[in-house]
Write a protein that holds these residues in place. Structure first.
Motif: not given
Length: 653
Positions: A514, A524-525, A527-529
């Motif tokens: 990320y 995407e990663r 934002t997830e993290a």
């Protein structure tokens, strides 16, 4: 209804081109904090002006900066000298009696000033006056010898490893704490806009004087133009976003339509300042009741008609001093007639004239081709969180220019940061201040080590403890890549195992999927993290940037020549991709404790430089990456490979 939808589409297009309200606000706040920290010198001040100060980021735009000394003050009458210690500050008196509106002569009544000012003086009417042309020549040759004169500025083209080459316009000027009497009518005009607190702030901060006279004045070579740059950016700050985008639309209209195809500067009769003036007058005269996304084309049309009227009449009134006709020396006679015909030809096309603008065309065509198109002007739908963060951290990095080799200057910055912590700051200013603090602590740590490396054990021990503490503190709230400064310091102080331990931890963090490095990020990663978290947290946990090594500070001896080369190219600092520096430090440290590890690190570095596709090495850092590979190969006695790597560096501009 069709015009309203077209306006909304243009508004959205301009947000993508110029920035959303949030983007523009972040640029301004970050630049303001940087400017505040930069101005920690006792007698020198600077102010970024022009479109960059206002929040625009047009590619290729000049960087405009104003410089002045705080120990020289301009006053409008002798009574104002009571506010100063005339034994410590030089008083300069305005004499506007023989100058056109908006211009003045600067008189030294006590005939004392700094050397550069005295060298620029001429005798007139029995008094000593500062000649604008002489002062401009002096600053161009003595202060910026590699520059050329452009209007009131010394202009030089500077290279940047990050942002290519840009023209830097530096205006060396004088400042007055008092509002010009000739602009007093402006205060009385401000009924609806700007609001009273903005008016008061503008008047309280006075004005500047830039070194250029009126071409039709009696004393062109000696006169000074009254500059309202400080007032102007405050006015732009007070605009709503539709008004800002209308101003931006006019700038694009000027560049892409009016001046399109005109190669000679003298043929470009209209300039960006005329566009800004038109917007100011249009807003203040309340010509358009509502400046909103649905009305952006109406706002543009109001300003365009005002420009057309001015060209027809040959009068463009300065916003602060209307008696100053800004067309007087340039737009008259045949040039005026030709320009009016050209503009009127555009006017007859109606709003369709914007189809000639590459930046605007698609926004209009989208609606023409699909009248039922739904346009959403909510800024949160215009840019994703990750995309905004890329822009934000890029802006912070652009303004992270406080790399100083002066210990006292660093201490002043730290003290200023302490004072700012308790003041009300925006979220953008907080994260920007966070990075500035980390950078200042890093510089201070290396400066302290370099000046205390005297052989006196106690002094060296104390300085080492302080330097280590500052670097660890900086790594706690700087970028993930800022941990590398600790590893540099450990290598510099022969603590190879400690350095390798830091490098191992840094490698683990930098290889997270990320991580945002420059503009490379898995959105995407990412934002997830860290999605939804504060920018301070994101910076500490998920952002890596190129390592900046100031050319006046010795970090490690193996990079001294590269720093000197960077200085010769007028770059503010040597930039190194974090993974390149990480592998280099692994090689340098492992040579002393683990020869197998050194070879492994060299293999990793070679593979990275040879095969990276822009993920870990940006285009601007290809040159230094090959150079560092060559250095490491040379240290490892692989001279043939080193020669090959050095040869590759010559292929990069």
């Amino acid at each position: 209804m069709a015009l309203q939808k077209m306006s909304e589409s243009v508004y959205v297009g301009m947000c993508h081109k110029i920035g959303t309200p949030q983007q523009v606000a972040s640029r301004r706040d970050i630049a303001d904090i940087s400017e505040l920290l930069t101005n920690q010198h006792d007698v020198r001040r600077l102010m970024i002006s022009g479109s960059r100060k206002e929040g625009f980021r047009f590619s290729g735009s000049d960087v405009d900066t104003m410089f002045w000394s705080t120990d020289h003050r301009v006053i409008w009458d002798f009574s104002q000298s009571a506010f100063y210690n005339i034994h410590r500050q030089v008083m300069i008196l305005c004499d506007s009696s023989e100058s056109p509106a908006g211009f003045t002569l600067l008189w030294l009544p006590l005939e004392r000033a700094g050397q550069g000012v005295l060298l620029s003086c001429v005798r007139m009417n029995g008094g000593l006056f500062i000649s604008s042309s002489k002062y401009r020549d002096y600053t161009c040759t003595a202060i910026t010898p590699d520059s050329r004169i452009h209007g009131p500025c010394s202009t030089r083209t500077e290279g940047s490893e990050e942002y290519g080459t840009l023209d830097h316009d530096n205006a060396y000027c004088f400042v007055s704490d008092f509002w010009p009497p000739s602009a007093a009518s402006w205060i009385d005009r401000c009924h609806s806009w700007p609001p009273p607190h903005v008016v008061n702030d503008i008047v309280r901060n006075g004005c500047h004087f830039v070194a250029i006279g009126h071409k039709l004045g009696n004393h062109e070579g000696n006169e000074w133009r009254i500059s309202f740059s400080q007032a102007e950016y405050k006015l732009v700050y007070s605009m709503n976003h539709t008004q800002v985008l209308t101003y931006g639309l006019l700038k694009l209209f000027l560049k892409e339509i009016i001046n399109n195809g005109l190669r000679r500067e003298e043929d470009k009769l209209l300039c960006s300042y005329h566009m800004k003036t038109a917007v100011f007058w249009a807003i203040q005269q309340d010509t358009l009741p509502h400046w909103c996304p649905q009305n952006i084309l109406a706002g543009f049309w109001v300003c365009f008609k005002l420009l057309l009227k001015w060209v027809y009449e040959g009068i463009c009134p300065n916003f602060f001093i209307p008696e100053n006709n800004m067309f007087l020396s340039k737009i008259h006679g045949q040039a005026q007639t030709s320009l009016f015909r050209r503009l009127y030809g555009l006017y007859e096309k109606g709003i369709a004239l914007l189809l000639h603008s590459p930046s605007i065309r698609s926004s209009i065509i989208d609606v023409l081709c699909n009248p039922r198109l739904t346009v959403c002007t909510d800024e949160h739908t215009l840019i994703s969180e990750a995309e905004f963060d890329v822009q934000l951290f890029d802006e912070i990095d652009r303004n992270d220019a406080l790399h100083s080799s002066d210990l006292q200057h660093c201490i002043k910055i730290v003290h200023t940061v302490e004072q700012l912590i308790g003041s009300p700051l925006t979220q953008y200013q907080v994260v920007s201040l966070q990075k500035h603090t980390a950078t200042t602590l890093q510089c201070t740590a290396f400066i302290l080590h370099n000046i205390s490396n005297t052989g006196v054990n106690k002094q060296m021990y104390i300085a080492d403890k302080i330097s280590c503490h500052m670097l660890k503190l900086a790594a706690k709230f700087g970028y993930v890549s800022d941990m590398l400064y600790i590893a540099i310091y450990y290598y510099k102080t022969f603590r190879y195992r400690e350095a390798l331990s830091v490098l191992e931890m840094t490698k683990v963090k930098l290889t997270q999927l990320y991580i945002m490095y420059e503009e490379c990020v898995d959105r995407e990663r990412y934002t997830e993290a860290v999605g939804g978290q504060s920018w301070s947290t994101k910076m500490r946990q998920a952002v890596a940037r190129n390592i900046k090594l100031d050319y006046e500070i010795c970090y490690i001896s193996e990079l001294i020549l590269e720093q000197q080369s960077s200085r010769q190219n007028s770059w503010p600092a040597l930039l190194i991709p974090p993974f390149i520096l990480l592998h280099m430090l692994e090689i340098l440290c492992s040579r002393h404790v683990d020869t197998i590890g050194a070879q492994t690190a060299l293999n990793d570095l070679q593979a990275l430089v040879h095969h990276d596709q822009g993920l870990y090495i940006g285009d601007i850092c290809r040159d230094i990456s090959w150079e560092i590979l060559g250095i490491c190969q040379q240290i490892s006695r692989n001279l043939q490979a080193a020669l090959y790597s050095y040869t590759w560096t010559s292929l990069f501009p």
